[in-house]
Motif scaffolding. Structure first.
Motif, short mmCIF file in Angstrom:
data_model
loop_
_atom_site.label_atom_id
_atom_site.label_comp_id
_atom_site.label_asym_id
_atom_site.label_seq_id
_atom_site.Cartn_x
_atom_site.Cartn_y
_atom_site.Cartn_z
N GLN A 199 0.82 -1.24 0.24
CA GLN A 199 0.02 0.01 0.10
C GLN A 199 0.68 1.27 -0.06
O GLN A 199 0.86 2.06 -0.76
CB GLN A 199 -0.94 -0.11 1.26
CG GLN A 199 -1.90 1.29 1.21
CD GLN A 199 -3.02 1.18 0.17
OE1 GLN A 199 -3.32 0.32 -0.27
NE2 GLN A 199 -3.04 2.50 -0.12
N LYS A 202 3.09 1.71 -3.03
CA LYS A 202 2.31 2.19 -4.45
C LYS A 202 2.02 3.57 -4.38
O LYS A 202 1.85 4.31 -5.41
CB LYS A 202 1.21 1.26 -4.72
CG LYS A 202 -0.21 1.07 -3.89
CD LYS A 202 -0.93 0.11 -4.50
CE LYS A 202 -2.31 0.04 -3.38
NZ LYS A 202 -3.34 -1.04 -4.22
N ARG A 487 -7.11 7.71 -2.65
CA ARG A 487 -6.40 7.94 -1.21
C ARG A 487 -6.23 9.52 -0.73
O ARG A 487 -6.54 10.38 -1.74
CB ARG A 487 -5.00 7.48 -1.50
CG ARG A 487 -4.75 6.43 -2.41
CD ARG A 487 -5.47 5.15 -1.66
NE ARG A 487 -4.87 3.84 -2.44
CZ ARG A 487 -5.30 2.78 -2.57
NH1 ARG A 487 -6.44 2.35 -1.55
NH2 ARG A 487 -5.19 1.85 -3.36
N1 ASP Z 1 -3.82 -2.49 0.07
C1 ASP Z 1 -5.23 -2.60 0.16
C2 ASP Z 1 -5.41 -3.90 0.69
O1 ASP Z 1 -4.76 -4.89 0.77
C3 ASP Z 1 -5.88 -2.35 -0.92
C4 ASP Z 1 -5.92 -1.15 -1.53
O2 ASP Z 1 -6.58 -0.43 -0.92
O3 ASP Z 1 -5.38 -1.03 -2.73
O4 ASP Z 1 -6.32 -4.20 1.23
#
Ligand code: ASP
Length: 584
Positions: A199, A202, A487
């Motif tokens: 998360q 990215k 986000r």
């Molecule tokens: N990182 C989040 C999860 O693993 C997914 C996301 O919000 O892209 O649930």
């Protein structure tokens, strides 16, 4: 002898060809001197016949000594079988052998393959996974997984996304679960953490201008054994800059269409319905509705508020589930559902039957005429049936009726197993209050942007229970497949969310200071989604557990039975790490 073909490709048209095949003995038979070996590899099974009339004693003796799971190479001429085996793609042909080499022997296998599957219980399959994976079913599952991953890569790449790897050794930044820690030898007492998802990386890749990222990423979460979880699992992780929510939905629809078509040749219908969270809870009782069947819950709280029936009048919420065709259900069967409801936390399960347009038995006698009329008007039954009521706190009513809905649909076979119905659940609340911890928690994760109309409330820290996030899930056949959000890209808003979640400035600076700092250097608006690859493949392969679509999974208790991991390590290794084990 070098193989000329694999064990799944020869057909009638190849009759007369001289062939060499290598593989495992799937089955050995000696029928009055004629020896049949079924030779298996990843591609299929081919029958090989050894006829003593035409062969030396040495060859016959060698063939005769073969047992299941021996590895052999055989040569011969392809022939049409007198009687075809319709269950095999190679069922019309056989190899008339003229030679055999045993490449390797096998001790007695701990299990056999029946109809392409191991006949042993799961612990044995996991202990001998390298044999289990030879089965046709497991081989097919791995192949589907490969095709899906490949299709996803191609699709996303065509859309301009590039795959960027992010570290496995990361910093402990809790995302809801416990971290797996890796002790650092050079700085004793410090630890890396395995990422619960990429998360933060990215998001930072968006700050880094990479615009469209994806990764088939391994995630690590140390959770208690509950449900169908693995300590490590795989996501198709995606992030994009300057998005609107709908763009991510359309990308997802295209991706699902592509992977289902490439993986299992199924045509997926798009667009997927977008169902607001509150509507999903109201109509299905759960935030991951199975929409392959109707059976929506109906709310009658308004009308039962003044009921003479105290159970209804006193309840915070009264909802019902009406099911057609169950009007003859016995008291005993109803009792089983009642036990199920109690197991889920309900005090009981009130019911009435609808017969000839009238309410009968159960609680019918307690209901007034307006209540009866309202129930009949809302139940949407095409004929007779039964109605189950939930009367309690909203969350409990939803839980009980939502689960009952799924159970009844399964029992009545109201859907096809090979039907795939997706929906997006949108507009989730940002926060939920944890009674246990006496604080607000993020419904998804703490990096989610509120819907614009709630931004001011968020900044003021007001009305928290009603703030909706730009937050969405993708649900397939009642299974949560993916989650994502738009986000926060503003450090002040992000700080506010950290503090709402109960973190002190010192704490969030320590854990997330690098991220807040990055947001000060021109962070673009961004958002994304992550698709659970294991669950997706599980549904495609009609398996009950994700363990059956992972080559080397752990058990429910997080053990690898094949390698016997986790395991203790040498004292020397511990000393180097400065770690002392406290015996429990
Ligand atoms: N990182 C989040 C999860 O693993 C997914 C996301 O919000 O892209 O649930």
């Amino acid at each position: 002898m070098k193989r000329t073909h694999n064990c799944g490709e020869l057909r009638k048209e190849d009759t007369g060809k001289k062939v060499i095949l290598s593989g495992w003995v799937n089955k050995y038979r000696n029928l009055g001197g004629l020896i049949f070996l079924d030779i298996r590899d990843r591609y299929g099974i081919t029958q090989v016949l050894f006829d003593p009339k035409n062969l030396s004693k040495e060859i016959i003796d060698t063939a005769n000594s073969c047992r299941n799971e021996f590895v052999v190479t055989v040569s011969g001429i392809l022939n049409v079988k007198p009687e075809a085996n319709k269950n095999l793609s190679t069922g019309e042909i056989e190899v008339i052998a003229d030679g055999i080499v045993i490449d390797n022997e096998s001790v007695t296998s701990p299990f056999n393959f029946l109809n392409g599957k191991s006949d042993a219980k799961e612990e044995i399959r996991l202990q001998y996974r390298y044999i289990d994976l030879r089965s046709a079913k497991m081989t097919e599952n791995l192949l589907i997984r490969h095709k899906v991953a490949l299709a996803a890569r191609n699709y996303l790449s065509d859309k301009g996304f590039i795959e960027i790897e992010t570290p496995t050794f990361s910093k402990s930044t809790p995302e809801g679960a416990r971290d797996y820690l890796v002790p650092c030898r050079i700085f004793p007492g410090t630890f890396f953490a395995l990422p619960q998802s990429p998360q933060i990386y990215k998001q930072l890749l968006m700050v880094a201008g990479q615009d469209k990222y994806f990764q088939i990423a391994r995630c690590y979460r140390d959770e208690d054994a509950r449900g169908d979880r693995q300590p490590e699992f795989t996501q198709i992780d995606i992030e994009t800059s300057f998005p609107v929510q709908n763009e991510i939905f359309e990308l997802t629809e295209g991706l699902m269409k592509e992977v289902f078509s490439q993986g299992i040749n199924v045509e997926i219908q798009t667009p997927f319905p977008r169902i607001p969270y509150l509507q999903a809870m109201e109509e299905y009782g759960v935030d991951k509705p199975d929409i392959r069947f109707e059976l929506k819950l109906k709310n009658i709280t308004d009308i039962t508020r003044s009921s003479g029936f105290k159970v209804f009048a006193d309840a915070q919420t009264v909802k019902f589930l009406a099911v057609g065709g169950l009007e003859n259900m016995s008291r005993k069967q109803i009792g089983e559902y009642e036990d199920y409801a109690k197991h889920l936390g309900a005090k009981g399960l009130a019911f009435v039957k609808v017969i000839g347009g009238k309410l009968e038995s159960g609680v019918a006698k307690f209901l007034t005429e307006p209540e009866t009329d309202e129930i009949l008007a809302k139940c949407e039954l095409n004929g007779d049936g039964i109605i189950f009521f939930g009367a309690d706190k909203l969350s409990l009513v939803n839980k009980v009726l939502g689960n009952l809905r799924n159970r009844i649909a399964k029992e009545l076979k109201l859907f096809r197993e090979d039907d795939y119905k997706f929906c997006f659940i949108i507009d989730f609340p940002m926060f939920e209050f944890s009674e246990e911890e006496n604080r607000w928690q993020a419904m998804h994760h703490m990096f989610t942007m509120p819907k614009p109309e709630f931004l001011e409330d968020l900044k003021r820290g007001e009305n928290l229970e009603n703030i909706l996030g730009q937050l969405y899930d993708l649900v397939l056949n009642g299974v949560e497949l993916s989650s994502g959000s738009i986000r926060i890209h503003d450090s002040a808003v992000q700080e506010k969310v950290f503090s709402i979640l109960g973190m002190s400035k010192e704490e969030y600076e320590n854990k997330f200071g690098f991220m807040l700092n990055a947001f000060k250097y021109g962070a673009p608006p961004h958002g994304g989604i992550a698709h659970g690859l294991d669950r997706m493949i599980m549904l495609m392969c009609h398996e009950e557990t994700i363990r059956d679509v992972i080559a080397f999974p752990k058990t429910k208790n997080q053990n690898c039975l094949m390698m016997n991991a986790p395991s203790e390590v040498d004292q020397k290794q511990l000393d180097e790490l400065g770690i002392e084990i406290k015996k429990k």
